[in-house]
Design an enzyme around this catalytic site. Structure first.
Site, PDB file in Angstrom:
ATOM      1  N   LYS A  11     -63.183  -9.507 -23.901  1.00 10.87           N
ATOM      2  CA  LYS A  11     -61.979  -9.657 -24.722  1.00 10.87           C
ATOM      3  C   LYS A  11     -62.201 -10.695 -25.700  1.00 10.87           C
ATOM      4  O   LYS A  11     -62.728 -11.931 -25.406  1.00 10.87           O
ATOM      5  CB  LYS A  11     -60.633  -9.825 -24.115  1.00 10.87           C
ATOM      6  N   ASP A  48     -56.626  -4.810 -31.000  1.00 12.90           N
ATOM      7  CA  ASP A  48     -55.702  -5.073 -29.846  1.00 12.90           C
ATOM      8  C   ASP A  48     -54.554  -5.512 -30.622  1.00 12.90           C
ATOM      9  O   ASP A  48     -54.380  -5.462 -31.923  1.00 12.90           O
ATOM     10  CB  ASP A  48     -56.309  -6.165 -28.856  1.00 12.90           C
TER      11      ASP A  48
END
Ligand code: NDP
Ligand code: 2IT
Length: 449
Positions: free
Chosen positions: A129, A169
């Site tokens: 991430k 995201d």
């Protein structure tokens, strides 16, 4: 649930000492380790190989300065991150979050969750991430472009189609991915699938935009089916109004439900006639405006300030699709009192541990994020597949594969829960099923990391 196993307990205690300033990361780890107790007990080789110590420590964390020049000519500085958490089953894979709240704790929790989510998809992708504390709100297109180019200039050194493949995201959609892709291509002189969520003419996959929201509804549908229920005629509340929320709204409606509320971080819209996802698309994707402007499109819609009030609306199904810890124990108890029968997480870790316990105690069907929202990253992996093969599949082809993957994730989670004596507990089932595949790969590869 108190952890009894000595090994699990000591790993968690050690992390709590070392990372006491990372509450979101510790929350995510504690939930997973709790569910893994029966596996650790049944398989002593995992302790011997130090799997828990290794799996809770990122393989690599990159932190860097992102400087860019705003429209007034002023130099701005943000912090960029990429947490490359685990590559046992494939290249690191996971989104990029652009939001002022971004810090190492949040990205480590997201990267950690991503390991197990990606494993559940059954596709060969590791967990990672990234992101920045950059706030895209109120920025011009040119400012967004300059930030993304600067961010990618550094990230280019650490990513690649076989190394690490970032995606969208919160705050990162097609526009941002486009600017990052353009910069990577320029610096590397390579047209490769280094990012997913690309626009269709640049190698994107049809149905990737819709995938997380659609996948969430496919998963929820499986959960409902097993209980002899369905979306038909049900009232649904969805938090958020971004990518995940919009397409969850479309699919839930297609499956026969009525979505009565959506939100953003300022407040929520209630519309007894049902929310139209096309209006959400217009507001968020075209106008880049706030959800309160929904009242300009519907006479029956009402706007209320404050986002947590959305959980006081009586509904049958709740789909939190905004952000972490958006449903606390108090909101969960209100949902239960108002008769909610199913909750499935579109966002990552939207329910606090107290909220999950309240749902489970009340017998509410509960679909945890790493299983329920895995459709987005699964379709990203399908995008990688198409890029490697240099071909593209039709919308229906991708959607059908996505549907099959979500049905399979439900099955894996439900069967793992049953196997370890926790029937119906999809939180434990998803954690165990996601973990075992990664742990087996780590055992097989030896102590290389
Ligand atoms: P978007 O940026 O498209 O939308 C985010 C939505 O959530 C916006 O409505 C935003 O409101 C709201 N929101 C964000 N932060 C907060 C906050 N602190 N409090 C209240 N509301 C907030 O993001 P996505 O739809 O892509 O992501 C939503 C969630 O889904 C995230 O948890 C993400 O990690 C998760 N997810 C996303 C996937 C994807 O494919 N995009 C895949 C799997 C999970 P506002 O505009 O006011 O900030
Ligand atoms: O949380 C997630 O799974 C995502 N933001 C999607 C990641 C991806 O690589 O598509």
């Amino acid at each position: 649930m108190a952890i009894k196993n000595k090994y699990v307990k000591s790993v968690l205690a050690d992390l709590k000492t070392r990372y006491k300033d990372q509450p979101e990361f510790l929350q995510a780890v504690e939930e997973v380790l709790e569910s893994l107790e029966p596996v650790i007990k049944a398989r002593p080789e995992l302790e011997k190989a130090g799997i828990l110590e290794r799996i809770t420590e990122p393989e690599r964390t990159i932190m860097f300065r992102v400087s860019w020049v705003d429209d007034s000519g002023k130099v701005q500085v943000n912090r960029g991150y990429r947490v490359q958490f685990n590559s046992a089953i494939g290249p690191y894979k996971g989104g990029i979050r652009l939001h002022p709240s971004v810090n190492l704790s949040i990205l480590k929790f997201l990267g950690f969750e991503q390991i197990f989510k990606n494993s559940l998809t059954t596709l060969p992708i590791g967990g990672g991430k990234g992101g920045s504390d950059f706030d895209p709100k109120g920025k011009s297109d040119n400012e967004i472009m300059r930030f993304c180019q600067s961010f990618m200039t550094e990230l280019t050194k650490h990513v690649g189609p076989d190394t690490d493949v970032p995606a969208g995201d919160i705050g990162t959609g097609s526009r941002e991915i486009g600017y990052m892709f353009g910069q990577y291509k320029r610096l590397r002189n390579e047209f490769t699938g280094v990012l997913t969520g690309k626009a269709i003419p640049s190698g994107g996959s049809l149905a990737r935009t819709e995938a997380t929201g659609y996948g969430l509804c496919y998963f929820t549908n499986e959960m409902l089916k097993e209980a002899g229920k369905s979306f038909k005629g049900k009232k649904v509340v969805i938090s958020g109004s971004g990518n995940v929320a919009t397409y969850a709204c479309q699919k839930a409606t297609q499956l026969g439900a009525k979505v009565i509320a959506v939100s953003d971080s300022n407040g929520y819209i209630y519309d007894e006639k049902g929310i139209d996802y096309k209006i959400m698309k217009e507001i968020k994707e075209v106008k880049r405006d706030r959800i309160k402007t929904y009242v300009d499109y519907s006479k029956t819609a009402k706007y209320t300030e404050g986002c947590s009030g959305i959980w006081t609306i009586p509904c049958d199904i709740a789909l939190p699709c905004a952000t972490q810890n958006e449903i606390d124990e108090k909101s969960a108890k209100i949902l239960v009192k108002n008769g909610v029968m199913a909750v499935a997480e579109g966002a990552n870790m939207p329910s606090t541990p107290g909220a999950i316990a309240a749902f489970q105690k009340a017998g509410v069907l509960f679909g945890p994020a790493k299983a329920a929202n895995a459709g987005g990253v699964a379709t990203s992996a399908l995008e990688m597949c198409q890029n490697s093969a240099r071909l593209s599949w039709s919308f229906d082809e991708v959607d059908e594969k996505l549907h099959g993957i979500m049905v399979n994730i439900y099955k894996q989670a439900s069967e793992a829960a049953k196997k370890y004596g926790m029937e119906g507990n999809l939180v434990a089932g998803a954690n165990i099923a996601g973990f075992e595949k990664v742990a087996n790969a780590m055992l097989w590869q030896g102590v290389s990391y």
